[in-house]
Design an enzyme around this catalytic site. Structure first.
Site, mmCIF file in Angstrom:
data_model
loop_
_atom_site.group_PDB
_atom_site.id
_atom_site.type_symbol
_atom_site.label_atom_id
_atom_site.label_comp_id
_atom_site.label_asym_id
_atom_site.label_seq_id
_atom_site.Cartn_x
_atom_site.Cartn_y
_atom_site.Cartn_z
ATOM 1 N N ILE A 127 0.822 -4.040 10.816
ATOM 2 C CA ILE A 127 1.998 -3.317 10.337
ATOM 3 C C ILE A 127 1.689 -1.819 10.335
ATOM 4 C CG2 ILE A 127 3.657 -3.075 8.433
ATOM 5 C CD1 ILE A 127 3.596 -5.919 9.745
ATOM 6 N N ASN A 171 -7.444 0.563 -1.331
ATOM 7 C CA ASN A 171 -7.423 -0.090 -0.024
ATOM 8 C C ASN A 171 -8.388 0.614 0.926
ATOM 9 O OD1 ASN A 171 -6.830 -1.259 2.415
ATOM 10 N ND2 ASN A 171 -4.614 -1.139 2.176
ATOM 11 N N ASN A 195 -1.580 -0.737 -4.914
ATOM 12 C CA ASN A 195 -2.503 -0.608 -3.793
ATOM 13 C C ASN A 195 -2.396 0.818 -3.245
ATOM 14 O OD1 ASN A 195 -3.281 -0.750 -0.816
ATOM 15 N ND2 ASN A 195 -3.846 -2.813 -1.464
ATOM 16 N N ALA A 236 0.837 -1.201 0.000
ATOM 17 C CA ALA A 236 0.000 0.000 0.000
ATOM 18 C C ALA A 236 0.874 1.255 0.000
ATOM 19 C CB ALA A 236 -0.896 0.014 1.228
ATOM 20 N N CYS A 265 -7.988 -1.609 5.280
ATOM 21 C CA CYS A 265 -6.900 -1.880 6.222
ATOM 22 C C CYS A 265 -7.424 -1.709 7.651
ATOM 23 C CB CYS A 265 -5.711 -0.961 6.002
ATOM 24 S SG CYS A 265 -4.424 -1.246 7.240
#
Lengths: 258, 303
Positions: free
Chosen positions: B71, B127, B99, B46, B130
């Protein structure tokens, strides 16, 4: 070069309380050069446990294509590993990471090697390589108690070796830093692997010495792709974070914020 | 004839195997192990407008047949990705799916507008799912109107087709899928991770510094399969499926319920050669199923 190989178990031996010495044979050994690198082990072909286990390389025998690792059978994965018998295959990925720079100490100089607990094993190959190039080594190794002490004889054959236990049941009592304060050794470069408080204390005790520290952290991939095992850096490097698996696990002193 | 070839909006895939975003970095680590040109495509990590440092450690914890991660979208930022990562990937004959992440609509739009101009970026993966960042991410993916609005805003500026990555952390994923389709999405990728937690046995506190993490790995596969099965019947745009794939049989399951291609995530951490291994296994699997080409398997659960 990083390789993946099903390596064969040559020997498996318990050498201290919960500590095992595993000898594996295979082509992958020929890729191992630098002390302080590690291998990433898949202990089972099933989905349980899923992830690999990072374990440091303790000793390399290129001639016989064998290497040794020492590990503590503490968790699920390492307990499974400790049940492997001679002839069994183990899925190994490695060698991984950047190890201890042997070239940073000149022949004739003295290196201080400081290890704590399961941080001791990678120092053995390091000491072998340092001694091979004519470096004088001093080993200061800390353990919890007499039951956890290992490789005293092996290190003694390479140089002065001092053992310290937290409970005083063997060697002197306390931490490696207590013993170092007493010994006040003369040396040129220090190399260390062990718990964070120990690494931190070493940096503070020897502010003007060249030194190299090996770190550990929970890992995912072991090759730098998952960003799980990062550590925060100090101002002396440009990056905010470094990856322990692929940028390390060994860093020069002062790079990792402690 | 290439039996494994799949055509999707913006993408000609020589096979349907794509390493999933966040599990493959920007490809550099795996390029040391095998030729990246072998892959169908690569979903890069990403990318956000600015550099992101991500979350404190521990960031991962192993779970039964899976793992949790938090993360926190650590990445070097758009400028670095445009200047270094994407040009470096040009040496490989592989389409890149970028991404795109952000904390507000304007961020997504800014990243999408720029990154979609890179010559090897053939599609975007938005995205909106997340689970590991405080603002943005999943907030956009759990409300149908927000998801649809963001999709439309990104579609307006993107030079390449836009796929939207859906979160499984919703009551009705079909509703979100329909909303992004209405917003103009060219495709859907699903599923992102499921929010979970693992405790330290001694302290009773979460192991992951972020508290919660995203669950991935074989443990989530049945959920992914069910969700794709449901969504496939309600939307027309293609789906790239993901969630716990570790081998060729898993790939066939995903295609069967209606995915046109798949992404492999966590399995890359267990076996870094898993993608090329699956690609090599697929022709034999087609033979076993008496199937001429892989596209014949797509959606067979519904026929």
């Amino acid at each position: 070069m990083i390789q993946q190989e099903k390596m064969k178990v040559v020997r498996q031996k318990q050498i201290a309380d919960g500590i095992f010495e595993l000898t594996l044979i295979g082509q992958l050994t020929l890729q191992m050069k630098q002390p302080g690198q590690f291998v990433h082990i898949r202990v089972s072909d099933s989905l349980e446990p899923l992830l690999r286990r990072p374990i440091s390389i303790c000793s390399i025998d290129s001639e016989h294509m064998e290497f040794k690792m020492l590990y503590r059978a503490g968790g699920r994965g390492t307990k499974i590993l400790s049940q492997k018998q001679p002839g069994d295959e183990v899925d190994i990925l490695g060698p991984l990471g950047n190890g201890f720079p042997v070239e940073e100490t000149e022949s004739g100089e003295t290196a201080l090697l400081v290890g704590g607990g399961i941080g001791v094993p990678p120092l053995y190959e390091l000491s072998k390589q340092l001694n091979a190039k004519g470096v004088h080594t001093i080993h200061v190794l800390g353990f919890q108690s007499i039951h956890n002490v290992f490789y005293e004889k092996q290190f003694s054959e390479l140089g002065e070796t001092y053992i310290v236990t937290a409970d005083g049941s063997y060697g002197s009592k306390g931490f490696v830093t207590d013993l170092l304060a007493q010994l006040n050794p003369t040396f040129d470069v220090f190399y260390s692997c062990g718990p964070l408080p120990m690494l931190k204390a070493l940096e503070q005790t020897y502010p003007d010495k060249k030194g190299f520290l090996s770190f550990e952290e929970r890992m995912g991939c072991g090759i730098g792709a998952c960003y799980a095992c990062v550590c925060q850096t100090t101002d002396i490097v440009a990056q905010d974070y470094l990856k322990i698996c692929s940028d390390g696990p060994v860093f020069p002193r002062g790079v990792v914020a402690l | 004839m290439n039996r494994l070839q799949v055509e999707l909006p913006g993408l000609t895939l020589k096979n349907p195997i794509i390493p999933a975003s966040g599990c493959f970095g920007f490809g550099q680590e795996f390029a040391k192990l095998y030729d990246l040109s072998k892959l169908g495509a690569i979903m890069i990590k990403a990318t956000t407008l600015e550099t992101r440092r991500g979350n404190p450690t521990p960031r991962v914890a192993e779970t039964a047949a899976g793992m949790l991660n938090a993360i926190g979208l650590q990445n070097p930022g758009l400028a670095h990705v445009m200047e270094y990562e994407l040009p470096w990937l040009e040496q490989y004959d592989v389409p890149i799916i970028a991404n795109v992440a952000g904390t507000e609509t304007a961020d997504y739009v800014a990243v999408a507008e720029k990154i979609s101009t890179a010559p090897n970026v053939k599609a975007l993966e938005l995205n909106i799912s997340c689970p590991n960042v405080k603002s943005g991410g999943i907030q956009f993916g759990t409300d149908a109107n927000t998801a649809s609005g963001l999709t439309a805003a990104v579609k307006e500026v993107s030079k390449v087709p836009v796929y939207v990555k859906l979160s499984p952390n919703v009551t009705n994923i079909v509703e979100i899928a329909k909303a992004v389709e209405a917003g103009g999405a060219d495709g859907i990728t699903m599923i992102n991770t499921l929010i979970g937690m693992r405790l330290h046995p001694k302290t009773g506190k979460p192991i992951i510094a972020n508290g919660t993490g995203g669950l991935s790995g074989p443990a989530v596969k049945p959920i992914a399969i069910r969700m794709i099965y449901d969504v496939r019947q309600q939307v027309k745009i293609p789906i790239i499926g993901m969630g716990g794939i570790t081998n060729a049989e898993d790939v066939i399951d995903f295609l069967s319920v209606g995915a046109s291609a798949v992404a492999v995530g966590t399995a890359n951490f267990v076996d870094p050669f898993v993608c090329p291994n699956i690609i090599d296994e697929l022709p034999q699997k087609l033979d076993e199923l008496a199937c001429e080409k892989i596209t014949d398997l797509i959606g067979r659960s519904h026929r």
